[in-house]
Design an enzyme around this catalytic site. Sequence first.
Site, PDB file in Angstrom:
ATOM      1  N   ASP C  19       5.393 -68.550  -4.764  1.00 44.55           N
ATOM      2  CA  ASP C  19       5.797 -67.362  -4.008  1.00 44.55           C
ATOM      3  C   ASP C  19       6.015 -67.664  -2.534  1.00 44.55           C
ATOM      4  O   ASP C  19       7.034 -67.277  -1.950  1.00 44.55           O
ATOM      5  CB  ASP C  19       4.746 -66.244  -4.156  1.00 44.55           C
ATOM      6  CG  ASP C  19       4.794 -65.609  -5.542  1.00 44.55           C
ATOM      7  OD1 ASP C  19       5.594 -66.057  -6.389  1.00 44.55           O
ATOM      8  OD2 ASP C  19       4.001 -64.681  -5.782  1.00 44.55           O
ATOM      9  N   ARG C  99      -8.743 -62.526   5.931  1.00 43.35           N
ATOM     10  CA  ARG C  99      -7.423 -62.261   6.503  1.00 43.35           C
ATOM     11  C   ARG C  99      -7.387 -62.365   8.020  1.00 43.35           C
ATOM     12  O   ARG C  99      -6.432 -62.922   8.583  1.00 43.35           O
ATOM     13  CB  ARG C  99      -6.921 -60.895   6.050  1.00 43.35           C
ATOM     14  CG  ARG C  99      -6.777 -60.721   4.543  1.00 43.35           C
ATOM     15  CD  ARG C  99      -6.275 -61.941   3.866  1.00 43.35           C
ATOM     16  NE  ARG C  99      -5.867 -61.741   2.486  1.00 43.35           N
ATOM     17  CZ  ARG C  99      -5.521 -62.736   1.692  1.00 43.35           C
ATOM     18  NH1 ARG C  99      -5.544 -63.999   2.125  1.00 43.35           N
ATOM     19  NH2 ARG C  99      -5.147 -62.505   0.445  1.00 43.35           N
ATOM     20  N   ASP C 128      -3.781 -56.365   2.018  1.00 43.80           N
ATOM     21  CA  ASP C 128      -3.723 -57.596   2.800  1.00 43.80           C
ATOM     22  C   ASP C 128      -2.645 -57.561   3.863  1.00 43.80           C
ATOM     23  O   ASP C 128      -2.837 -58.058   4.968  1.00 43.80           O
ATOM     24  CB  ASP C 128      -3.547 -58.790   1.872  1.00 43.80           C
ATOM     25  CG  ASP C 128      -4.829 -59.088   1.120  1.00 43.80           C
ATOM     26  OD1 ASP C 128      -5.909 -58.805   1.687  1.00 43.80           O
ATOM     27  OD2 ASP C 128      -4.772 -59.575  -0.011  1.00 43.80           O
ATOM     28  N   SER C 182      -3.249 -61.556 -10.891  1.00 46.91           N
ATOM     29  CA  SER C 182      -3.046 -62.186  -9.597  1.00 46.91           C
ATOM     30  C   SER C 182      -4.405 -62.554  -8.992  1.00 46.91           C
ATOM     31  O   SER C 182      -5.382 -61.816  -9.152  1.00 46.91           O
ATOM     32  CB  SER C 182      -2.295 -61.186  -8.717  1.00 46.91           C
ATOM     33  OG  SER C 182      -2.586 -61.395  -7.378  1.00 46.91           O
TER      34      SER C 182
END
Lengths: 406, 406, 406, 406
Positions: C19, C99, C128, C182
Amino acid sequence: MALPRDVKKVVLAYSGGLDTSIILKWLQTELGAEVVTFTADLGQGEELEPARRKAEMMGIKEIHIEDVREEFCRDFVFPMFRANAVYEGTYLLGTSIARPLISKRLVEIARECGADAIAHGATGKGNDQVRFELSAYALNPDIKVIAPWREWEFKSRTDLLDFAEKNQIPVAKDKRGEAPFSVDANLLHSSSEGKVLEDPAEEAPAYVFQRTVSPEEAPDVATTITIGFAKGDPVSIDGAAMAPHELLARLNDLGRDNGIGRLDLVENRFVGMKSRGIYETPGGTILLAAHRAIESITLDRGAAHLKDELMPRYAEMIYNGFWFSPERLMLQAAIDKSQEHVEGTVRLKLYKGNVIVVGRESDKSLYSDALVTFEDDHGAYDQKDAAGFIRLNALRLRTLAKRQGL
Amino acid sequence: MALPRDVKKVVLAYSGGLDTSIILKWLQTELGAEVVTFTADLGQGEELEPARRKAEMMGIKEIHIEDVREEFCRDFVFPMFRANAVYEGTYLLGTSIARPLISKRLVEIARECGADAIAHGATGKGNDQVRFELSAYALNPDIKVIAPWREWEFKSRTDLLDFAEKNQIPVAKDKRGEAPFSVDANLLHSSSEGKVLEDPAEEAPAYVFQRTVSPEEAPDVATTITIGFAKGDPVSIDGAAMAPHELLARLNDLGRDNGIGRLDLVENRFVGMKSRGIYETPGGTILLAAHRAIESITLDRGAAHLKDELMPRYAEMIYNGFWFSPERLMLQAAIDKSQEHVEGTVRLKLYKGNVIVVGRESDKSLYSDALVTFEDDHGAYDQKDAAGFIRLNALRLRTLAKRQGL
Amino acid sequence: MALPRDVKKVVLAYSGGLDTSIILKWLQTELGAEVVTFTADLGQGEELEPARRKAEMMGIKEIHIEDVREEFCRDFVFPMFRANAVYEGTYLLGTSIARPLISKRLVEIARECGADAIAHGATGKGNDQVRFELSAYALNPDIKVIAPWREWEFKSRTDLLDFAEKNQIPVAKDKRGEAPFSVDANLLHSSSEGKVLEDPAEEAPAYVFQRTVSPEEAPDVATTITIGFAKGDPVSIDGAAMAPHELLARLNDLGRDNGIGRLDLVENRFVGMKSRGIYETPGGTILLAAHRAIESITLDRGAAHLKDELMPRYAEMIYNGFWFSPERLMLQAAIDKSQEHVEGTVRLKLYKGNVIVVGRESDKSLYSDALVTFEDDHGAYDQKDAAGFIRLNALRLRTLAKRQGL
Amino acid sequence: MALPRDVKKVVLAYSGGLDTSIILKWLQTELGAEVVTFTADLGQGEELEPARRKAEMMGIKEIHIEDVREEFCRDFVFPMFRANAVYEGTYLLGTSIARPLISKRLVEIARECGADAIAHGATGKGNDQVRFELSAYALNPDIKVIAPWREWEFKSRTDLLDFAEKNQIPVAKDKRGEAPFSVDANLLHSSSEGKVLEDPAEEAPAYVFQRTVSPEEAPDVATTITIGFAKGDPVSIDGAAMAPHELLARLNDLGRDNGIGRLDLVENRFVGMKSRGIYETPGGTILLAAHRAIESITLDRGAAHLKDELMPRYAEMIYNGFWFSPERLMLQAAIDKSQEHVEGTVRLKLYKGNVIVVGRESDKSLYSDALVTFEDDHGAYDQKDAAGFIRLNALRLRTLAKRQGL
């Protein structure tokens, strides 16, 4: 619960007035303890030398008279105002904030002079006993605390006066009768309560107010001032830098003359009852408005709202006597963290009881003309962003509405 | 984000003014949608019939003009005042609290008349768009919301006026130039912001204030009034029972005449910027003081302090537009629970900007003369209890002090 | 909202996976921007060198690969654990806390290398994107942020694979089909969500768990460990001092082997929807229990309760992406203040999913045998104090009861 | 503080055990009061008829023995679990929640039988005295409360046994020596504390646990159950509807067999000291996990987060004995408001100490597959909305960053 009779030396918070003079004598006679006096100038506006003479007259050898006004403002009042602390929506905590400082000095003096106890003149119904004692225990877990009002056998004013007379304590003529109300004062405020004030339905008599003119008596023309702030504390008036206690004294004068800071309230005491008080906080009332105003342009919304949410707890801690508690220190750390950029000036009009903010500016201002303008903002803000902002904020509400079949 | 072009029928919050008239026409011409107008009498003090005539002139067939003042006071303003809600320490939420009601009626009318969309005249920079839309989505998750200010292509006032002219929308002469500031008004307050008010360092010009005399201009003699409460809501003035909106209107008159309720502030908008506003909330300012006063004798400390702690969140919810959210309903349930015995009367003096509480009484008073008195209380309170109370409250502080080696 | 097409150089958070490789290429081709890659070793347990090779292959000149595990633990994970932060009662914030660190490095690298933008691979539905972008904007208000998942035109997995093929991005065979769920992983946790997990009524398949054995598979005998703390942070296991990331890695091994830290939940995303996730936080789950245990003997009640009350807000701030906000810093200041004496050791048994505290000791312990004992305490505590304590706490309740006529 | 010697008739919370039998006799002999006994079946798992016989033997004429298990669950335990109440992060308040019910019945019986006092067997160091007495005073402000442990002159176990012998109170052989720890039990939990448990560094001996098997002894195969909820309360297990106390009893069996609900903690007592306790709450531990799980799909985020923030205060109120306070009732109103749609079923696996949520479903679910899916959502969510959402959330952070010169 019984009186700790094995006290050898006790430091008394001594005002020089009749009540604490009786306590002084009672400690000497009943406890057989050596008494050390501590009299603080907290800005209450009374001569302290008479207290020295009276103490000497009663045979006290260690007499501590100290001007603690600067410490009071710098380390107690100003940190509290950083929080915009207000108890029960109205009370600026003028009495509450002074107690920890007195206890701190009592405990320190006890340590220095080898005393094993401290004593105070607060009654058994009020908050002050709690504030004095929690502070003292937090600073010296082994200190003995003597609260004569809770312990002695006197039943009435007459008993007290008899004791005074028997022990050659001079009683001013005007103290023979009972005062029509009771007063506490320091640089931040004066409080009045009891007796003529006990019915909360009755308006307080005009003679209760001692520290401010009434709004009606104040000048017909507004006084405009500018207060400068740095790191959340006031540092100047009309451009003139001042020490904390000088600044507060100046604000007091300004407030007094303009009828500012009077408050008539019924509050909830920590010991479980309601009481009615008349408070006069002239300078503090101005300071609170000014501090909120400088925060309004220098504090981010996240910090400001968190402060507002924490404030009632913080104020309650101070009111209840937990100044020297870990939870107050935690909140203070959070509050102080928020004040790093709270600086600039606030312009105020003082007029017959009103404190009117008319302008604020700061090099650290977060107010952005460019963002807020009704005019073309040249791309500072894309109004289309608002659509997405609203739609995502609405998403959970729409999901709820769907469930409800709306 | 793109405009939902498939709108068939839209209910517009229509004031009858130039801006919403332009929006009306724009909805007709750009969207080709049938427009239904809703004009509410919220107590803003304007004639509504001209709005009807204007709407008719522009070909509107369904025109809804409603007096919602009572509902506004009873179901929105008064519940909010039960909480003593104040945003950021000063703002009484006068604009915020009106928006959910308008949205509620827009959505209801849309349902009744088969409209698939609603439209409002709030800009993309303000809070009102959020309040309108969150309320609408919470009441109808499938409603379409059109916010022309975020969507159309007009870049300037001139563009707007051109569009008006081209579409034969009459423009009053005094609307040709731009207003020096923007106003919102309802029974609770008037707000002014923008343009001449954009610099927070500059004092607001006197002409901005439209709803109150200045403290200086107010009478030299105080006005004394008594407000009666039941279940936390005001129900009478000077003994005369009144409907909610009549009562608030009367307080507004009293406040206006005595220079009460002016506020100059910088606030934090939900959309992320700071803005400066001038608010006039004459009656609300009196009401807040009175409500706090009646609570002071009828509310227990536990309830009162919990309310104070919850209040900033509650106020933030209303400010941000979450009136119809589950969290606001939860807090309202808690607040309403606390108000069951909040009844009695409060006596106030209104004087040149000051709201001075001088007395409060209630059959449900928790104030106990017997407990608080300085006199003999005949055993109502045992002062010796205080010693144990303090010692157990101090225990953890003493344990801490021991660890620190104090 | 439109893509900022004038980007010249962009720092991409690059994992080396399919990705972000597609994103890399898309940034090159669609934006014509120079791309700089940043790949962080956060302890996700993947080789990073393949990411370098892939980036080189796609013509990247500035490739940043960094081991940030120690910083991650020391400056992000451990401060958060000081607060006992748990989101919605169960989630240990494993993804949320990583993050801000990634954004911090992206912004720093952008500054160093003269890039005007950063890019990330988070989708438009998740939290996110918010965390990445709020952190970035807080650290550089002028940075441009590109979130290709919100912006490109690809509609399906097939579109993506077509783009990959057309641009010679190698696609591993097992990536041709869609992954059944995921995953995000770092030293603190692994999360799994989406696809096979989308029905919250269905038990998660066993193959979803990748980081822990199931409780059933864990050893039949408990493992006992001791964790040492200093200033609220873990510093040793079984007496062996360790760097933060080594310690957490060791706890992860212990947790993994003993089936600890699995969680199946439905959470509320900041963007307004609910999602179902499977989290594995083996070491963190042990750490939370141990930290609470050491606090239980070293933290005063006032501090402990204040922490518990502030915690949900603190956790929400981290979850929502406000790590670099003033309100998080305020709460951190309060929390850190409380941790000064949080030191000592905790003994735990790890057994088939259970973390069982069996002992805790500290030189700074506030637990007092002398106070609590059922035996004679030699006057440490006067039971008679309790009577006064209770009577004053009851006073307001009795006053209420009297009003109610009870 | 002195014993109220003028008590005529006293209702004693009587367990039938040695201690309360001694109290019973002491009340008769020392106070010369008529004693009425109240023995409640709270699900503690003891025969109550022996208590009747013993009371009769000691000459009691009014003996009240009641099964209050249903009321206990329905009106105390379940309302508390609606709040997910946990004290200090771990304790499920099993003892705390039973005390108000006992006091309520004591006060009611006193009213019915004309008694002027109640008495309980809690010691002067614990929380239970506070809970008993605050509840009693809240329900009858004039009730006298006798707490013999705080008042009598006995100094040691030997004194007590001497008194028992002298008064022909039968002492079971195994009660001659002191119990190695003290126990409280009811349908919700069993607690053990004191003596062998007093060193928090030492692991609790296995024999302390009386109500659950250890995780090690529990079956090697998980038990799967389904709990049904309505309005936030559990109403069925595996589809079978049950009365509150039957349901909790069934959960207790399931928990006991699977080693669930053991807890070893150090807690902060309201009276100011830390104490160490071993708690077993088998059914409650399952219930808490299940309730959180059903809330996770039926409760909106706003409501859920508000509940999480209020919970520590609510738990503290219950722990400290303020069940019958206005502030608890306010929070309960808010909590109950949130539970209107909390219904559906939760599937759990119980395995060796673990309560593992594996599925939840509800007709009132707010979980939306359509919103969250990684697949095409057919327009349910416009990812572009996220950009605006983030940008407006970031606006204040960017403004801050600009000020800091970032």
